[in-house]
Design a protein around this motif. Structure first.
Motif, PDB file in Angstrom:
ATOM      1  N   HIS A  84       0.443  -2.439  11.329  1.00 48.60           N
ATOM      2  CA  HIS A  84      -0.579  -2.539  10.283  1.00 48.60           C
ATOM      3  C   HIS A  84      -1.966  -2.663  10.894  1.00 48.60           C
ATOM      4  O   HIS A  84      -2.925  -2.074  10.374  1.00 48.60           O
ATOM      5  CB  HIS A  84      -0.290  -3.735   9.374  1.00 48.60           C
ATOM      6  N   ARG A  88      -5.325  -0.225  10.412  1.00 53.96           N
ATOM      7  CA  ARG A  88      -6.625  -0.750   9.968  1.00 53.96           C
ATOM      8  C   ARG A  88      -7.699  -0.645  11.061  1.00 53.96           C
ATOM      9  O   ARG A  88      -8.787  -1.185  10.923  1.00 53.96           O
ATOM     10  CB  ARG A  88      -6.480  -2.202   9.528  1.00 53.96           C
ATOM     11  N   GLU A 302      -2.885  -8.303   7.665  1.00 53.57           N
ATOM     12  CA  GLU A 302      -3.841  -7.953   6.615  1.00 53.57           C
ATOM     13  C   GLU A 302      -4.658  -9.172   6.200  1.00 53.57           C
ATOM     14  O   GLU A 302      -5.878  -9.081   5.989  1.00 53.57           O
ATOM     15  CB  GLU A 302      -3.098  -7.376   5.412  1.00 53.57           C
TER      16      GLU A 302
END
Length: 338
Positions: A84, A88, A302
Motif C-alpha cells: 500500500h 501511495r 494508510e
C-alpha cells in the motif's frame, strides 16, 4: 519528468503530484503516469524529491528482532503495509533494532530520514512510544499499548477471536481445551497482543463453561512437542487445543499423532493469527481464527500516510479488526470418552 508527462498525456505538475502525493489525482491518471515511468525506465530520486517536498517518502517499520525471528504472519502485515505504501508513493524501511535499543531509535528519529513509523510488536508499557513522542515523529501502532489514549493504532479484536475459537470447539462437543501461548519471555515483556489474547481466552472459556489449560511454549517445533506433553499431564481429558504460536504448532501436531491421536478424529487443533499460506501447509490443513494480516498492514500504512500528509487531524484513528473463523481439516467433533 517532461518525457513521462508527454507519454502519459498530462502536465509535468501532475506527474509531480503523483510522485509526491502533495495533491490528490485520480487513480486512472496515477496508473497512466506509473505505466509511463515503467515504459521509459524512469526512476525518481527519493532524496531529490525530499528536498522539494520536505519529505523523504520513506516509512520505517519497527519490528524488533528476537530469538523466534519473523514468522509468516508477521511478514503478511509488513507486505500489506509495503504494497500500500508503494501505491501511495512511499518506500518502506524495515528497522529490526531491539525494542530496548532506544538510543538507536532516537537517532533514527533525529536524522530526518523517515517521514513516519509503523510500530510493531507493541508492549503494554512500550518505551519506544515515549521516544517517538519526544522526537515528534509521526507514528501509528500495529497493536496497542495499555492505554493508547490519543494514539493511532490498528489492532485485532482479540476478545472476539477468542470467543470464535472457543465457541467453535465447544460447539463440536469439546469440554477440555488447551491454549498454547507464546514463550514465557514474550509474556513477561508485556507484549500487548499476547496478553490480550490470553485474557480473552480465559474469559471465553468461562463464558462457554469449558475447562481451559493455558501454558507458555517456545516458538519452535520441539517447543510444540513439549507443550503437547505438558497439556496432557495437566489435563489428560484434553481433546482440543487453540494455538497462538505458529512456529510451535507443527511440533504439537506431530506429538499428537506420535502419541496415537488422529487429527481431527481424536484431537482438534485451531490456530489464531495463522495466515492462509501457513494453514494450507499443515497436515491436515489448519482451522484458523483471525483477520487478514495484509489488510491490517494496509490499513495501518494508510492511517500513517494520512497523518503525514495532513489529511487526518485532531481525533485519533483507532481501528479493531474482527477475526474470521475458517474451518479446515484440523478440527472436528469431540471423540467419545475413552
Amino acid at each position: 519528468m517532461v518525457d513521462v508527462a508527454r507519454r502519459a498525456g498530462v502536465s509535468p505538475s501532475t506527474v509531480s503530484y503523483a510522485m509526491t502525493g502533495s495533491r490528490p489525482i485520480s487513480e486512472a491518471t496515477r496508473q497512466r503516469i506509473q505505466q509511463a515511468m515503467v515504459d521509459l525506465g524512469y526512476r525518481p530520486n527519493v532524496f531529490a524529491r525530499g528536498l522539494k517536498s520536505k519529505r523523504s517518502h520513506i516509512i520505517a517499520v519497527l519490528f524488533p528482532k528476537n530469538e523466534r525471528g519473523m514468522n509468516l504472519g508477521s511478514m503478511e502485515y509488513i507486505f500489506g503495509a509495503s504494497d500500500h505504501a508503494q501505491d501511495r508513493g512511499y518506500h518502506l524501511l524495515l528497522w529490526t533494532s531491539g525494542a530496548d535499543a532506544l538510543d538507536d531509535l532516537a537517532g533514527l528519529a533525529q536524522q530526518g530520514l523517515v517521514d513516519g513509523v509503523l510500530l510493531m510488536e507493541v508492549r503494554l508499557k512500550d518505551p519506544r512510544i515515549e521516544v517517538l513522542r519526544n522526537s515528534e515523529l509521526i507514528f501509528t501502532m500495529l497493536g496497542q499499548n495499555a492505554d493508547p489514549g490519543e494514539l493511532d493504532y490498528v489492532d485485532t479484536d482479540f476478545d472476539q477471536c477468542a470467543r470464535l475459537a472457543v465457541e467453535h470447539l465447544a460447539g463440536l462437543g469439546h469440554r477440555h481445551l488447551g491454549f498454547v501461548h507464546q514463550d514465557a519471555a514474550t509474556i513477561a515483556s508485556g507484549r500487548g497482543n499476547a496478553i490480550r489474547l490470553r485474557d480473552g481466552m480465559l474469559r471465553a472459556a468461562r463464558e462457554a463453561g469449558v475447562a481451559l489449560t493455558a501454558l507458555t511454549c517456545q516458538s519452535h517445533t520441539d517447543g510444540g512437542r513439549k507443550a503437547f506433553a505438558e497439556l496432557l499431564a495437566a489435563d489428560p481429558r484434553t481433546t482440543a487445543v487453540i494455538a497462538f504460536n505458529e512456529q510451535a504448532t507443527p511440533g504439537l501436531m506431530a506429538a499428537a499423532v506420535a502419541g496415537g491421536r488422529r487429527i481431527p478424529e481424536d484431537f482438534s487443533v485451531v490456530c489464531v493469527d495463522m495466515p492462509a499460506q501457513a494453514a494450507l501447509m499443515t497436515t491436515p490443513t489448519m482451522t484458523t481464527v483471525g483477520p487478514v494480516a495484509a489488510d491490517m498492514g494496509k490499513a495501518a500504512a494508510e492511517m500513517l500516510i494520512r497523518r503525514i500528509e495532513g489529511q487526518q487531524l485532531g481525533a485519533p484513528s483507532q481501528m479493531l479488526f474482527d477475526g474470521e473463523l475458517v474451518v479446515r481439516a484440523s478440527s472436528g467433533p469431540a471423540p467419545e470418552p475413552r
